[in-house]
Write an enzyme that holds these catalytic residues in place. Structure first.
Site, PDB file in Angstrom:
ATOM      1  N   LYS A 186      89.771  74.836  41.819  1.00  0.00           N
ATOM      2  CA  LYS A 186      89.146  73.835  42.693  1.00  0.00           C
ATOM      3  C   LYS A 186      88.657  72.662  41.846  1.00  0.00           C
ATOM      4  CE  LYS A 186      85.225  72.425  44.224  1.00  0.00           C
ATOM      5  NZ  LYS A 186      85.482  71.006  44.483  1.00  0.00           N
ATOM      6  N   GLU A 189      85.935  67.033  44.039  1.00  0.00           N
ATOM      7  CA  GLU A 189      86.399  66.281  45.222  1.00  0.00           C
ATOM      8  C   GLU A 189      86.542  64.782  44.932  1.00  0.00           C
ATOM      9  OE1 GLU A 189      83.725  68.118  44.786  1.00  0.00           O
ATOM     10  OE2 GLU A 189      82.062  67.578  46.123  1.00  0.00           O
ATOM     11  N   GLY A 239      80.297  72.241  35.158  1.00  0.00           N
ATOM     12  CA  GLY A 239      79.596  71.270  35.998  1.00  0.00           C
ATOM     13  C   GLY A 239      78.134  71.245  35.642  1.00  0.00           C
ATOM     14  N   GLY A 244      75.411  75.487  38.341  1.00  0.00           N
ATOM     15  CA  GLY A 244      75.563  76.705  37.531  1.00  0.00           C
ATOM     16  C   GLY A 244      74.626  77.803  38.025  1.00  0.00           C
ATOM     17  N   GLU A 261      80.050  76.349  31.729  1.00  0.00           N
ATOM     18  CA  GLU A 261      79.926  75.205  30.807  1.00  0.00           C
ATOM     19  C   GLU A 261      79.129  74.151  31.554  1.00  0.00           C
ATOM     20  OE1 GLU A 261      82.555  76.950  27.972  1.00  0.00           O
ATOM     21  OE2 GLU A 261      81.371  75.118  27.798  1.00  0.00           O
ATOM     22  N   CYS A 295      79.697  65.660  28.917  1.00  0.00           N
ATOM     23  CA  CYS A 295      78.720  66.740  28.726  1.00  0.00           C
ATOM     24  C   CYS A 295      78.222  66.794  27.282  1.00  0.00           C
ATOM     25  CB  CYS A 295      79.336  68.069  29.126  1.00  0.00           C
ATOM     26  SG  CYS A 295      80.879  68.395  28.276  1.00  0.00           S
ATOM     27  N   GLU A 392      69.456  65.112  31.199  1.00  0.00           N
ATOM     28  CA  GLU A 392      70.804  64.569  31.061  1.00  0.00           C
ATOM     29  C   GLU A 392      70.920  63.357  31.989  1.00  0.00           C
ATOM     30  OE1 GLU A 392      74.101  66.787  32.833  1.00  0.00           O
ATOM     31  OE2 GLU A 392      75.116  66.627  30.915  1.00  0.00           O
TER      32      GLU A 392
HETATM   33  P1  NAD Z   1      78.675  69.374  39.787  1.00  0.00           P
HETATM   34  O1  NAD Z   1      77.956  70.572  39.311  1.00  0.00           O
HETATM   35  O2  NAD Z   1      78.075  68.547  40.849  1.00  0.00           O
HETATM   36  O3  NAD Z   1      80.122  69.782  40.326  1.00  0.00           O
HETATM   37  C1  NAD Z   1      81.043  70.522  39.536  1.00  0.00           C
HETATM   38  C2  NAD Z   1      82.001  71.231  40.458  1.00  0.00           C
HETATM   39  O4  NAD Z   1      81.276  72.185  41.217  1.00  0.00           O
HETATM   40  C3  NAD Z   1      82.710  70.321  41.457  1.00  0.00           C
HETATM   41  O5  NAD Z   1      84.037  70.756  41.622  1.00  0.00           O
HETATM   42  C4  NAD Z   1      81.919  70.553  42.724  1.00  0.00           C
HETATM   43  O6  NAD Z   1      82.664  70.331  43.910  1.00  0.00           O
HETATM   44  C5  NAD Z   1      81.574  72.026  42.589  1.00  0.00           C
HETATM   45  N1  NAD Z   1      80.429  72.453  43.390  1.00  0.00           N
HETATM   46  C6  NAD Z   1      79.380  71.714  43.841  1.00  0.00           C
HETATM   47  N2  NAD Z   1      78.559  72.490  44.581  1.00  0.00           N
HETATM   48  C7  NAD Z   1      79.102  73.732  44.590  1.00  0.00           C
HETATM   49  C8  NAD Z   1      78.726  74.970  45.172  1.00  0.00           C
HETATM   50  N3  NAD Z   1      77.632  75.091  45.927  1.00  0.00           N
HETATM   51  N4  NAD Z   1      79.503  76.038  44.957  1.00  0.00           N
HETATM   52  C9  NAD Z   1      80.602  75.944  44.191  1.00  0.00           C
HETATM   53  N5  NAD Z   1      81.038  74.804  43.634  1.00  0.00           N
HETATM   54  C10 NAD Z   1      80.280  73.710  43.824  1.00  0.00           C
HETATM   55  O7  NAD Z   1      78.992  68.534  38.470  1.00  0.00           O
HETATM   56  P2  NAD Z   1      79.715  67.117  38.388  1.00  0.00           P
HETATM   57  O8  NAD Z   1      78.748  66.111  38.938  1.00  0.00           O
HETATM   58  O9  NAD Z   1      81.084  67.189  38.946  1.00  0.00           O
HETATM   59  O10 NAD Z   1      79.861  66.943  36.800  1.00  0.00           O
HETATM   60  C11 NAD Z   1      78.799  66.529  36.013  1.00  0.00           C
HETATM   61  C12 NAD Z   1      78.103  67.692  35.361  1.00  0.00           C
HETATM   62  O11 NAD Z   1      79.042  68.545  34.737  1.00  0.00           O
HETATM   63  C13 NAD Z   1      77.159  67.274  34.266  1.00  0.00           C
HETATM   64  O12 NAD Z   1      75.954  68.006  34.342  1.00  0.00           O
HETATM   65  C14 NAD Z   1      77.905  67.640  32.978  1.00  0.00           C
HETATM   66  O13 NAD Z   1      77.092  67.864  31.877  1.00  0.00           O
HETATM   67  C15 NAD Z   1      78.642  68.856  33.402  1.00  0.00           C
HETATM   68  N6  NAD Z   1      79.816  69.065  32.548  1.00  0.00           N
HETATM   69  C16 NAD Z   1      79.790  70.065  31.617  1.00  0.00           C
HETATM   70  C17 NAD Z   1      80.871  70.260  30.762  1.00  0.00           C
HETATM   71  C18 NAD Z   1      80.854  71.335  29.708  1.00  0.00           C
HETATM   72  O14 NAD Z   1      81.907  71.676  29.173  1.00  0.00           O
HETATM   73  N7  NAD Z   1      79.707  71.885  29.384  1.00  0.00           N
HETATM   74  C19 NAD Z   1      81.984  69.440  30.863  1.00  0.00           C
HETATM   75  C20 NAD Z   1      81.972  68.434  31.804  1.00  0.00           C
HETATM   76  C21 NAD Z   1      80.880  68.267  32.660  1.00  0.00           C
END
Ligand code: NAD
Length: 499
Positions: A186, A189, A239, A244, A261, A295, A392
């Site tokens: 997934k 979006e 994410g 998480g 991650e 990240c 962050e």
């Molecule tokens: P996000 O957590 O909002 O979303 C990440 C993913 O999770 C998306 O696909 C989203 O649709 C999905 N998601 C959202 N709510 C969900 C739920 N309730 N259940 C399951 N899935 C759900 O993060 P983002 O805004 O897309 O990305 C930014 C964040 O990601 C930052 O905090 C960044 O640090 C982190 N990030 C971490 C790494 C790493 O390797 N550590 C890499 C890239 C980004």
């Protein structure tokens, strides 16, 4: 590329889900439209999948895994499929890069670099598919041989963020497939295009139907369905730390394994003895790559007090030379922020910092720029307790804090809920080694910034997550160990008679 982008603005690209080897629309027929953040024009339409689509994808993955055709396939066969996908990525690098740039607004050269690096990851994982193996124990006595089997963990859900769409997926998907797992992907979006394009390459490479399923949709519909499903054995989530935590709560349902991650607030540590010009360049790269939406961004600058003022001023000077503009223009280093909500969050974080007593050295004036372009910003006079030093921001904002000595530098570096990365600039070997050993982070760059290799693992300490991706450990993450106790020769002992 401008012509090609113009054609996409006129006729946005249409994508479909990839389930059981078929390309399909969302069951309820909805679509998610995506605008290019830099151009304000619609570029993509993905299926707005719902829980029902997610359940169909999970069922396809479960069925294919339980049938065992891929899980028990010869490693060489898996490797061939993965290598062919790597080749497709290279062949289609220009198209993939354009989609990535239009959806994320990262500069085109960066997108192309990421696609080519993604291809390297698929090739590297192909090699691992052939060398994955267990262990044997020939020391358990003359009538016992112990075998340790490494088996695929089962059905894996891979949920990815919007900042490095194809790259982050490629740090996980080929490793899960190399291990013999079946997968439901997934993507975010906001940036689902390149993940959905991958379905065609997997099909053309001969991956059996149902082994990899890719569906677009929102987190609360598709993502949550993957987290909740008892038919998913593991979720690799990348994410925010906030989501998480949602993943951890949902995983309790069937005690599924999680690889997480999450966010970061990584320090760049600059000692007075280092090559200052190289450090300035590296600090800028670490803070502004991908518009700071990274990240592992080096978003805290810890600089030795004796050189802090001069370093900070030179840094601001060099930052003015960094070109911000249309990501399709080859001279741009910084594109637009992913969307209005993220842009506003960055602006608010900077305002909070100023309210708390930080001083803007450069940038911080988004109103002087059009659209979603946020200028690289340096904040001085930052204290460890301020929110700009702890949270962050996910934008091109650098919080500067001077330190007195090595101990204070390490103390500041570790004074964070996160532990994803660190950058150390020094020509003193013992300082470099001490920082590398004592900083609690998954990756440390010394006199370098952000170079990546498929051979090296990545992941976080503390609230930056757990589990490791890539490197030889990357495939192990997607496996279970099983012990087999093999009796040899006649059975001398009897349980009942011995009682
Ligand atoms: P996000 O957590 O909002 O979303 C990440 C993913 O999770 C998306 O696909 C989203 O649709 C999905 N998601 C959202 N709510 C969900 C739920 N309730 N259940 C399951 N899935 C759900 O993060 P983002 O805004 O897309 O990305 C930014 C964040 O990601 C930052 O905090 C960044 O640090 C982190 N990030 C971490 C790494 C790493 O390797 N550590 C890499 C890239 C980004």
């Amino acid at each position: 590329m401008f012509d090609q982008a113009e054609r996409i603005f006129e006729a946005p690209l249409q994508y479909r889900n990839f389930i059981s080897g078929e390309f399909t629309d969302a069951l309820e027929g909805g679509v998610i439209s995506r605008e290019s953040p830099a151009h304000g024009r619609m570029v993509s339409q993905y299926p707005a999948s719902t829980r029902a689509d997610a359940e169909a994808a999970i069922a396809a993955a479960r069925e294919s895994f339980d049938a065992g055709r891929w899980a028990f396939a010869y490693g060489g066969e898996r490797a061939k499929v993965l290598r062919e996908v790597a080749q497709s990525l290279r062949r289609n690098a220009d198209d993939l890069a354009l989609v990535e740039t239009l959806e994320t607004s990262k500069p085109l050269a960066a997108s192309r670099g990421e696609v080519l690096f993604a291809a390297e990851l698929w090739d590297y994982a192909a090699g691992l598919a052939r060398i994955l193996h267990g262990d044997s124990h020939n020391t358990l006595g003359e009538d016992m041989l112990g075998l340790v089997l490494r088996e695929p963990i089962g059905v894996v859900g891979i949920i990815t963020p919007w900042n490095f769409p194809l790259l982050i997926l490629s740090e996980r998907l080929p490793f899960a497939l190399a291990a013999g797992c079946s997968v439901v992907v997934k993507p975010s979006e906001f940036t689902s295009g390149t993940a959905l394009m991958l379905g065609r390459y997997l099909k053309d490479a001969g991956l059996p139907d149902g082994v990899c399923n890719i569906i677009a949709g929102t987190g609360d519909q598709v993502g949550q369905a993957i987290l909740d499903s008892p038919d998913v054995d593991m979720v690799a989530f990348t994410g925010s730390t906030r989501v998480g935590r949602v993943a951890i709560a949902a995983s309790a349902g069937n005690i599924k394994k999680l690889s997480l991650e999450l966010g970061g607030k990584s320090p760049s540590i600059v000692f007075a003895d280092c090559d200052q010009e190289a450090a300035i360049d590296g600090v800028i790269k670490a803070a502004t790559i991908n518009m700071g939406e990274c990240c592992i961004a080096g978003s805290r600058l810890l600089v030795e007090a004796s050189v802090a003022e001069a370093f900070q001023n030179r840094l601001a000077e060099r930052l003015q030379e960094l070109r911000m503009g249309d990501p399709l223009d080859p001279t741009s280093r910084i594109g637009a922020i992913i969307n209005r909500a993220q842009f506003d969050r960055i602006a608010e974080s900077v305002r909070d910092g100023v309210r708390d007593g930080a001083r803007i050295v450069c940038g911080g004036d988004p109103e002087n720029h059009r659209g979603l372009f946020y200028p690289p910003t340096v904040l001085a006079d930052v204290k460890p307790g301020m929110s700009v030093a702890r949270q962050e921001i996910f934008g091109p904002v650098l919080a500067v804090m001077p330190f007195g000595d090595l101990e204070e530098a390490i103390g500041f570096a570790n004074d964070s809920d996160y532990g994803l990365a660190a950058y150390v600039w020094t020509n003193d070997l013992s300082k470099a080694l001490t920082c590398s050993r004592r900083i609690r982070a998954g990756r440390v760059w010394v006199n370098s910034a952000l170079q990546g290799y498929p051979e090296l693992p990545l992941g976080g300490f503390k609230q930056s997550g757990n589990g490791r991706e890539t490197g030889r450990y990357g495939i192990e993450e997607y496996t279970e160990l099983k012990s087999v106790h093999l009796h040899i020769g006649p059975q001398a002992e009897r349980w009942v008679e011995g009682a």
